[in-house]
Enzyme design. Sequence first.
Site, short mmCIF file in Angstrom:
data_model
loop_
_atom_site.label_atom_id
_atom_site.label_comp_id
_atom_site.label_asym_id
_atom_site.label_seq_id
_atom_site.Cartn_x
_atom_site.Cartn_y
_atom_site.Cartn_z
N GLY A 247 55.61 -92.17 -22.70
CA GLY A 247 55.29 -92.91 -23.92
C GLY A 247 54.79 -94.30 -23.59
O GLY A 247 54.27 -94.54 -22.50
N SER A 248 55.01 -95.21 -24.52
CA SER A 248 54.47 -96.57 -24.38
C SER A 248 55.25 -97.37 -23.33
O SER A 248 56.40 -97.05 -23.01
CB SER A 248 54.56 -97.29 -25.72
OG SER A 248 55.92 -97.28 -26.14
N GLY A 252 59.20 -97.53 -22.33
CA GLY A 252 59.61 -97.31 -20.94
C GLY A 252 60.49 -98.42 -20.42
O GLY A 252 61.43 -98.17 -19.67
N GLU A 269 56.44 -92.19 -17.34
CA GLU A 269 55.00 -91.94 -17.46
C GLU A 269 54.52 -92.73 -18.66
O GLU A 269 54.61 -92.26 -19.80
CB GLU A 269 54.74 -90.44 -17.67
CG GLU A 269 55.15 -89.56 -16.51
CD GLU A 269 54.17 -89.59 -15.34
OE1 GLU A 269 53.10 -90.23 -15.46
OE2 GLU A 269 54.50 -88.99 -14.30
N CYS A 303 46.59 -90.93 -22.34
CA CYS A 303 47.06 -92.02 -21.47
C CYS A 303 45.97 -92.35 -20.45
O CYS A 303 45.90 -93.47 -19.96
CB CYS A 303 48.35 -91.63 -20.78
SG CYS A 303 48.28 -90.01 -20.04
P1 NAD Z 1 56.19 -94.05 -28.00
O1 NAD Z 1 56.63 -94.93 -26.90
O2 NAD Z 1 56.11 -94.62 -29.35
O3 NAD Z 1 57.18 -92.77 -28.10
C1 NAD Z 1 57.32 -91.85 -27.05
C2 NAD Z 1 58.65 -91.14 -27.15
O4 NAD Z 1 59.70 -92.06 -26.86
C3 NAD Z 1 58.98 -90.59 -28.54
O5 NAD Z 1 59.60 -89.34 -28.40
C4 NAD Z 1 59.94 -91.63 -29.10
O6 NAD Z 1 60.82 -91.12 -30.09
C5 NAD Z 1 60.71 -92.02 -27.86
N1 NAD Z 1 61.33 -93.35 -27.87
C6 NAD Z 1 60.82 -94.50 -28.36
N2 NAD Z 1 61.67 -95.53 -28.13
C7 NAD Z 1 62.74 -95.02 -27.46
C8 NAD Z 1 63.94 -95.58 -26.95
N3 NAD Z 1 64.23 -96.88 -27.09
N4 NAD Z 1 64.82 -94.77 -26.34
C9 NAD Z 1 64.55 -93.44 -26.18
N5 NAD Z 1 63.43 -92.85 -26.67
C10 NAD Z 1 62.52 -93.63 -27.29
O7 NAD Z 1 54.77 -93.44 -27.56
P2 NAD Z 1 53.75 -92.56 -28.39
O8 NAD Z 1 53.05 -93.41 -29.39
O9 NAD Z 1 54.37 -91.27 -28.84
O10 NAD Z 1 52.71 -92.15 -27.23
C11 NAD Z 1 51.65 -92.95 -26.81
C12 NAD Z 1 51.97 -93.65 -25.51
O11 NAD Z 1 52.36 -92.72 -24.51
C13 NAD Z 1 50.76 -94.35 -24.93
O12 NAD Z 1 51.16 -95.61 -24.42
C14 NAD Z 1 50.32 -93.43 -23.80
O13 NAD Z 1 49.57 -94.07 -22.79
C15 NAD Z 1 51.63 -92.96 -23.31
N6 NAD Z 1 51.52 -91.71 -22.55
C16 NAD Z 1 51.61 -91.77 -21.19
C17 NAD Z 1 51.44 -90.62 -20.44
C18 NAD Z 1 51.51 -90.67 -18.95
O14 NAD Z 1 51.61 -89.60 -18.36
N7 NAD Z 1 51.47 -91.80 -18.31
C19 NAD Z 1 51.19 -89.40 -21.08
C20 NAD Z 1 51.11 -89.37 -22.47
C21 NAD Z 1 51.28 -90.54 -23.20
#
Ligand code: NAD
Length: 517
Positions: A247-248, A252, A269, A303
């Site tokens: 995720g973001s 992370g 990731e 991503c």
């Molecule tokens: P996001 O960070 O908003 O959410 C991702 C996941 O994390 C969701 O399931 C969310 O519920 C969970 N989450 C959020 N805060 C949390 C916390 N404090 N504790 C535990 N879980 C938590 O991201 P998004 O908008 O769903 O996805 C987009 C982002 O993901 C972009 O930044 C993209 O670059 C990244 N991404 C990276 C990869 C990679 O392999 N590097 C792959 C796909 C997406």
Amino acid sequence: MSITLEDYGIMEALGKLGVREINNGTSTGSDWFGEGDLIDSVSPVDKQLIGKVHQTTREDYEKVMEKATDAFKQWRVMPAPQRGEIVRQFGERLRTYKEPLGKLVSYEMGKSLQEGYGEVQEMIDICDFAVGLSRQLHGFTMHSERPGHRMYEQYHPLGVVGIISAFNFPVAVWAWNTALAWVCGDVCVWKPSEKTPLTAVACQHLIAEVLKENNLPEGISCLINGDYKVGEWMTNDKRVPLVSATGSIRMGKIVAQTVAARLGKSLLELGGNNAIIVTPDADIKMTVIGAVFGAVGTCGQRCTSTRRLIVHEDVYDQVKEALTDAYKQLRIGNPLDQNNHVGPLIDTDAVKNYLHAIAKVQEHGGKLLVEGGVLEGEGYESGCYVKPAIAEAENHWDIVQEETFAPILYLMKYSGDLENAIALQNGVVQGLSSAIMTTNLREAERFLSHAGSDCGIANVNIGTSGAEIGGAFGGEKETGGGRESGSDAWKVYMRRQTNTINYTTELPLAQGIKFDL
Ligand code: NAD
């Protein structure tokens, strides 16, 4: 005009996948339970409600963890090739359901139908890879300094692996983690994005069937649903030795600190800010195809999407013209219609972020070469369709340094030596994917050298997006440093043990230490 669920065979796909109007969102395999609040699954394609999924409650979560911990005891002692056989069967199930699952991915997330099918194909590919791997999982043997001793390393399963995934790859990222973790002997608990809960329920149905047919216990594959709070239960839970979070960067950083505070392991990731360098020796036709697909594919929500194009001044005007011409050909609309190149953003919050980024570029004095904007009118009623934009920008601007998850491409010029382009490329906090377009061998090798790209992925004459599962996938710096998928990424899902065996009647100590009694 919104499409009916009958259009494009969506109703049929939902039926085949067994995702009804209201779905349970918590499962330990074939057992589904819980009556938590409902999450709506709304399509960004046309704002239609596709279905509802019950969130996992704290009580449900405890039940899941108990089942998972119990199942681990049985699963870890099953020979790895037998676990591989289960993954093989899951891969076969995915082949059978590729069409409806790919369609649901496209409709729930908004990516093109081709990319939806491609995502399921990635799941199949990682299953194939994991099946082969299940007959390896090998350690090293070393020579002992002590006579009559044998020393080697072996890998053991970790336990319960928690998987937190993002909306943009709603199913593939889970499969990357889970197929490897399963052959390694771990059991998995998956918390998908709250924006794409239905595809997760569909995947869980498919694996549950396989586990049931093989008389395996509940708990090997578990699903929990909800927002970040449900994710936090796992990151704080000592019963989860590894949390794999996608995720973001914002997310992370929180996950990393929470898991580290209990000395758990995390596999991160996170976001990218990927660039393509275009040198004077680039094949411009290839460059344009790679850059346009990288920037507008999945509506800029990969991503690995191309966000920055760093072009040598000698070819800058040529690239600029070719790109702006190519953008004129783009068709934006319903991603299930295969004539369209670009679908919607995930929701209207993402549209706000896109508009904010464009406004910031203008504040900085950046020139929009291809104007953006939100599309309105027939076919665009969901309010999530935007025009891919290109802006002339400078690398040091705050907005360029950030990852805006939308189709905005920043065009920037470099002059002189390739070092200048590499410095710009590496001059961001993220380190996921990078590429160079050149037919000059020397430039290509310099880009790949120790003094070249600092990213986890570095490509030559390929864009930044579209990885294959055979290589390890992930990025450096604030992208989190994790590696998933191919190569030796499996080692993250196991604990390493060094074994030394003495087959003599003496007890010599290492380093020649004397200890006589
Ligand atoms: P996001 O960070 O908003 O959410 C991702 C996941 O994390 C969701 O399931 C969310 O519920 C969970 N989450 C959020 N805060 C949390 C916390 N404090 N504790 C535990 N879980 C938590 O991201 P998004 O908008 O769903 O996805 C987009 C982002 O993901 C972009 O930044 C993209 O670059 C990244 N991404 C990276 C990869 C990679 O392999 N590097 C792959 C796909 C997406």
